[in-house]
Design a protein around this motif. Structure first.
Motif, PDB file in Angstrom:
ATOM      1  N   ALA A   1       0.828  -1.203   0.000  1.00  0.00           N
ATOM      2  CA  ALA A   1       0.000   0.000   0.000  1.00  0.00           C
ATOM      3  C   ALA A   1       0.865   1.257   0.000  1.00  0.00           C
ATOM      4  CB  ALA A   1      -0.921  -0.020   1.222  1.00  0.00           C
ATOM      5  N   ARG A   2       1.945   1.255   0.787  1.00  0.00           N
ATOM      6  CA  ARG A   2       2.833   2.411   0.809  1.00  0.00           C
ATOM      7  C   ARG A   2       3.523   2.624  -0.525  1.00  0.00           C
ATOM      8  NH1 ARG A   2       5.493   0.822   6.659  1.00  0.00           N
ATOM      9  NH2 ARG A   2       3.615   1.246   7.904  1.00  0.00           N
ATOM     10  N   LEU A   3       3.934   1.525  -1.158  1.00  0.00           N
ATOM     11  CA  LEU A   3       4.595   1.645  -2.452  1.00  0.00           C
ATOM     12  C   LEU A   3       3.651   2.190  -3.524  1.00  0.00           C
ATOM     13  CD1 LEU A   3       6.722  -1.644  -2.539  1.00  0.00           C
ATOM     14  CD2 LEU A   3       7.556   0.706  -2.310  1.00  0.00           C
ATOM     15  N   VAL A   4       2.378   1.764  -3.460  1.00  0.00           N
ATOM     16  CA  VAL A   4       1.406   2.251  -4.438  1.00  0.00           C
ATOM     17  C   VAL A   4       1.138   3.738  -4.234  1.00  0.00           C
ATOM     18  CG1 VAL A   4      -1.002   2.074  -5.168  1.00  0.00           C
ATOM     19  CG2 VAL A   4       0.336  -0.004  -4.795  1.00  0.00           C
ATOM     20  N   LEU A   5       1.052   4.179  -2.968  1.00  0.00           N
ATOM     21  CA  LEU A   5       0.757   5.579  -2.671  1.00  0.00           C
ATOM     22  C   LEU A   5       1.980   6.481  -2.793  1.00  0.00           C
ATOM     23  CD1 LEU A   5      -1.590   5.227   0.442  1.00  0.00           C
ATOM     24  CD2 LEU A   5      -2.238   5.886  -1.880  1.00  0.00           C
ATOM     25  N   ALA A   6       3.170   5.906  -2.721  1.00  0.00           N
ATOM     26  CA  ALA A   6       4.390   6.726  -2.707  1.00  0.00           C
ATOM     27  C   ALA A   6       4.520   7.644  -3.919  1.00  0.00           C
ATOM     28  CB  ALA A   6       5.614   5.821  -2.569  1.00  0.00           C
ATOM     29  N   PRO A   7       4.307   7.177  -5.162  1.00  0.00           N
ATOM     30  CA  PRO A   7       4.452   8.109  -6.300  1.00  0.00           C
ATOM     31  C   PRO A   7       3.481   9.288  -6.226  1.00  0.00           C
ATOM     32  CG  PRO A   7       4.448   5.837  -7.059  1.00  0.00           C
ATOM     33  CD  PRO A   7       4.061   5.799  -5.625  1.00  0.00           C
ATOM     34  N   THR A   8       2.234   9.026  -5.810  1.00  0.00           N
ATOM     35  CA  THR A   8       1.258  10.120  -5.706  1.00  0.00           C
ATOM     36  C   THR A   8       1.674  11.127  -4.640  1.00  0.00           C
ATOM     37  OG1 THR A   8      -0.517   8.626  -6.389  1.00  0.00           O
ATOM     38  CG2 THR A   8      -1.159  10.659  -5.288  1.00  0.00           C
ATOM     39  N   ILE A   9       2.103  10.609  -3.482  1.00  0.00           N
ATOM     40  CA  ILE A   9       2.534  11.506  -2.403  1.00  0.00           C
ATOM     41  C   ILE A   9       3.756  12.301  -2.825  1.00  0.00           C
ATOM     42  CG2 ILE A   9       3.426  11.571  -0.052  1.00  0.00           C
ATOM     43  CD1 ILE A   9       1.729   9.099   0.541  1.00  0.00           C
ATOM     44  N   LEU A  10       4.703  11.634  -3.481  1.00  0.00           N
ATOM     45  CA  LEU A  10       5.918  12.318  -3.924  1.00  0.00           C
ATOM     46  C   LEU A  10       5.606  13.409  -4.940  1.00  0.00           C
ATOM     47  CD1 LEU A  10       9.000  12.475  -3.861  1.00  0.00           C
ATOM     48  CD2 LEU A  10       9.056  10.745  -5.673  1.00  0.00           C
ATOM     49  N   MET A  11       4.742  13.094  -5.914  1.00  0.00           N
ATOM     50  CA  MET A  11       4.377  14.095  -6.916  1.00  0.00           C
ATOM     51  C   MET A  11       3.621  15.258  -6.289  1.00  0.00           C
ATOM     52  SD  MET A  11       3.329  11.663 -10.147  1.00  0.00           S
ATOM     53  CE  MET A  11       3.002  13.061 -11.214  1.00  0.00           C
ATOM     54  N   SER A  12       2.764  14.977  -5.307  1.00  0.00           N
ATOM     55  CA  SER A  12       2.060  16.056  -4.621  1.00  0.00           C
ATOM     56  C   SER A  12       3.033  16.956  -3.876  1.00  0.00           C
ATOM     57  CB  SER A  12       1.027  15.486  -3.654  1.00  0.00           C
ATOM     58  OG  SER A  12       0.036  14.752  -4.342  1.00  0.00           O
ATOM     59  N   LEU A  13       4.000  16.337  -3.194  1.00  0.00           N
ATOM     60  CA  LEU A  13       4.991  17.124  -2.466  1.00  0.00           C
ATOM     61  C   LEU A  13       5.800  18.014  -3.401  1.00  0.00           C
ATOM     62  CD1 LEU A  13       6.318  14.483   0.116  1.00  0.00           C
ATOM     63  CD2 LEU A  13       4.900  16.476   0.588  1.00  0.00           C
ATOM     64  N   VAL A  14       6.151  17.485  -4.573  1.00  0.00           N
ATOM     65  CA  VAL A  14       6.995  18.246  -5.495  1.00  0.00           C
ATOM     66  C   VAL A  14       6.182  19.267  -6.281  1.00  0.00           C
ATOM     67  CG1 VAL A  14       8.475  18.084  -7.533  1.00  0.00           C
ATOM     68  CG2 VAL A  14       8.692  16.403  -5.692  1.00  0.00           C
ATOM     69  N   PHE A  15       5.098  18.807  -6.917  1.00  0.00           N
ATOM     70  CA  PHE A  15       4.389  19.663  -7.870  1.00  0.00           C
ATOM     71  C   PHE A  15       3.303  20.533  -7.235  1.00  0.00           C
ATOM     72  CE2 PHE A  15       6.000  16.182 -10.535  1.00  0.00           C
ATOM     73  CZ  PHE A  15       6.718  16.931 -11.459  1.00  0.00           C
ATOM     74  N   VAL A  16       2.967  20.304  -5.979  1.00  0.00           N
ATOM     75  CA  VAL A  16       2.010  21.179  -5.285  1.00  0.00           C
ATOM     76  C   VAL A  16       2.744  22.004  -4.236  1.00  0.00           C
ATOM     77  CG1 VAL A  16      -0.092  21.287  -3.902  1.00  0.00           C
ATOM     78  CG2 VAL A  16       0.090  19.604  -5.737  1.00  0.00           C
ATOM     79  N   TYR A  17       3.194  21.335  -3.176  1.00  0.00           N
ATOM     80  CA  TYR A  17       3.811  22.062  -2.074  1.00  0.00           C
ATOM     81  C   TYR A  17       5.193  22.588  -2.452  1.00  0.00           C
ATOM     82  CZ  TYR A  17      -0.038  19.934   0.407  1.00  0.00           C
ATOM     83  OH  TYR A  17      -1.289  19.540   0.789  1.00  0.00           O
ATOM     84  N   GLY A  18       5.910  21.832  -3.268  1.00  0.00           N
ATOM     85  CA  GLY A  18       7.210  22.319  -3.706  1.00  0.00           C
ATOM     86  C   GLY A  18       7.104  23.596  -4.521  1.00  0.00           C
ATOM     87  N   PHE A  19       6.139  23.651  -5.424  1.00  0.00           N
ATOM     88  CA  PHE A  19       5.984  24.846  -6.250  1.00  0.00           C
ATOM     89  C   PHE A  19       5.357  25.999  -5.464  1.00  0.00           C
ATOM     90  CE2 PHE A  19       6.728  21.939  -9.765  1.00  0.00           C
ATOM     91  CZ  PHE A  19       7.541  22.718 -10.588  1.00  0.00           C
ATOM     92  N   ILE A  20       4.595  25.696  -4.414  1.00  0.00           N
ATOM     93  CA  ILE A  20       4.119  26.768  -3.535  1.00  0.00           C
ATOM     94  C   ILE A  20       5.314  27.438  -2.852  1.00  0.00           C
ATOM     95  CG2 ILE A  20       2.886  27.243  -1.384  1.00  0.00           C
ATOM     96  CD1 ILE A  20       0.811  25.198  -2.229  1.00  0.00           C
ATOM     97  N   VAL A  21       6.240  26.622  -2.356  1.00  0.00           N
ATOM     98  CA  VAL A  21       7.444  27.174  -1.722  1.00  0.00           C
ATOM     99  C   VAL A  21       8.258  27.964  -2.737  1.00  0.00           C
ATOM    100  CG1 VAL A  21       9.602  26.566  -0.575  1.00  0.00           C
ATOM    101  CG2 VAL A  21       7.504  25.364   0.018  1.00  0.00           C
ATOM    102  N   LEU A  22       8.401  27.438  -3.965  1.00  0.00           N
ATOM    103  CA  LEU A  22       9.152  28.140  -5.007  1.00  0.00           C
ATOM    104  C   LEU A  22       8.500  29.473  -5.352  1.00  0.00           C
ATOM    105  CD1 LEU A  22      11.409  28.227  -7.129  1.00  0.00           C
ATOM    106  CD2 LEU A  22       9.894  26.935  -8.662  1.00  0.00           C
TER     107      LEU A  22
END
Length: 316
Positions: A34-55
């Protein structure tokens, strides 16, 4: 029976405990899967949502223009932003559009939901008609209402052809009224969605409570005002959250309908941010306006979340 055979044969407890190891490993595999399946979505959210908010937040503190510059320059972009009349025009238009859009969608959606809750004839057809505009994109809605409100093509021309020569529906080209055309188009598209949410909430209210109130002599308006509508508190929370989000990020509807005109009379923060970031080479200023939009979202979201959490904690 020999002693060796007694010691080598597993007892009942050993036979029941043996499958525990594979079962424990299976549970671990399921948990990690379950963690492996969710990991790409969580990672992309962290980068492309919260990461770009910080940027974006950092770029708003730089002198970035056509290209990003990663040298801290303080709050000069916010000072410049607040000194622009166009920004305050866009903010005022957002207040007008957001306030009227939310209030009218709530009033119309709740009224239609209460009407359909009376089990009227052709309820299914009416529900489909009210929901149909939500199937359209805001671009299509804006284009359609641009034709309807065109003084030389739409309703005004039709009224003139019918003999009402003094009728005026030229709001689309009137700088004082253009923002209200955006309100009309937005309410037309979203009120059906609000109706569907409220209707689902109304159908979830226990009929026994309503019947008990009717036995006590309560009228139907009193039942809705005192019992049914207060029970829809979670639905109101969801509707306010969705409508506020739609109003604050409104871009495509305004661009398709008025493009922010005439002049800047129907400008909104989303159009301001887009034009200054990508067409005027003011990336830092556009980032500052984007952060102000985020602050507006939080100003709406945080009180709503607090009130909902407080109500749930007190059992309301």
């Amino acid at each position: 029976m020999s002693a060796s055979s007694l010691t080598s044969s597993p007892g009942p407890q050993a036979r029941t405990r043996a499958p525990a190891v594979p079962g424990r490993w299976a549970a671990r595999v399921d948990a990690w899967m379950a963690r492996l399946v969710l990991a790409p979505t969580i990672l992309m959210s962290l980068v492309f949502v919260y990461g770009f908010i910080v940027l974006t937040a950092f770029l708003s503190l730089t002198e970035s223009r056509m290209m990003p510059r990663f040298e801290y320059a303080g709050f000069g972009q916010y000072t410049a932003l607040f000194g622009l009349d166009r920004w305050w025009t866009a903010a005022a238009n957002l207040g007008i559009f957001g306030g009227l859009f939310i209030l009218l969608c709530l009033a119309i959606g709740l009224s239609i939901a209460i009407l359909l809750d009376q089990r009227i004839r052709a309820e299914g057809a009416l529900r489909a008609i009210y929901l149909y505009p939500m199937a359209l994109s805001f671009i299509v809605t804006g284009a359609a209402w641009k034709w309807i409100l065109n003084p030389g093509l739409g309703l005004e021309k039709m009224l003139h052809d019918w003999g009402f020569v003094n009728a005026r529906l030229d709001w689309l080209v009137d700088s004082e009224m253009s923002i209200y055309t955006v309100v009309i188009a937005g309410v037309w598209q979203s009120s059906g969605f609000v109706m569907a949410l409220f209707l689902a909430g109304l159908r979830g209210v226990d009929d026994a409570i309503i019947k008990a109130a009717m036995v006590d002599g309560a009228s139907l308006p009193t039942i809705y005002l005192r019992i049914v509508i207060p029970a829809l508190r979670p639905v109101f929370f969801s509707v306010l959250l969705v409508l506020s989000h739609i109003a604050i990020k409104s871009f495509d509807l305004v661009m398709a309908l008025t493009a922010g005109g005439p002049g800047t009379s129907s400008d909104v923060p989303a159009i301001f941010m887009y034009q200054f970031s990508f067409t005027r080479g003011q990336l830092g200023l556009g980032a500052a306006s984007a952060m102000m939009m985020l602050a507006t979202v939080l100003a709406v979201l945080v009180p709503l979340m607090y009130l909902e959490t407080k109500g749930a904690r007190h059992g309301r």
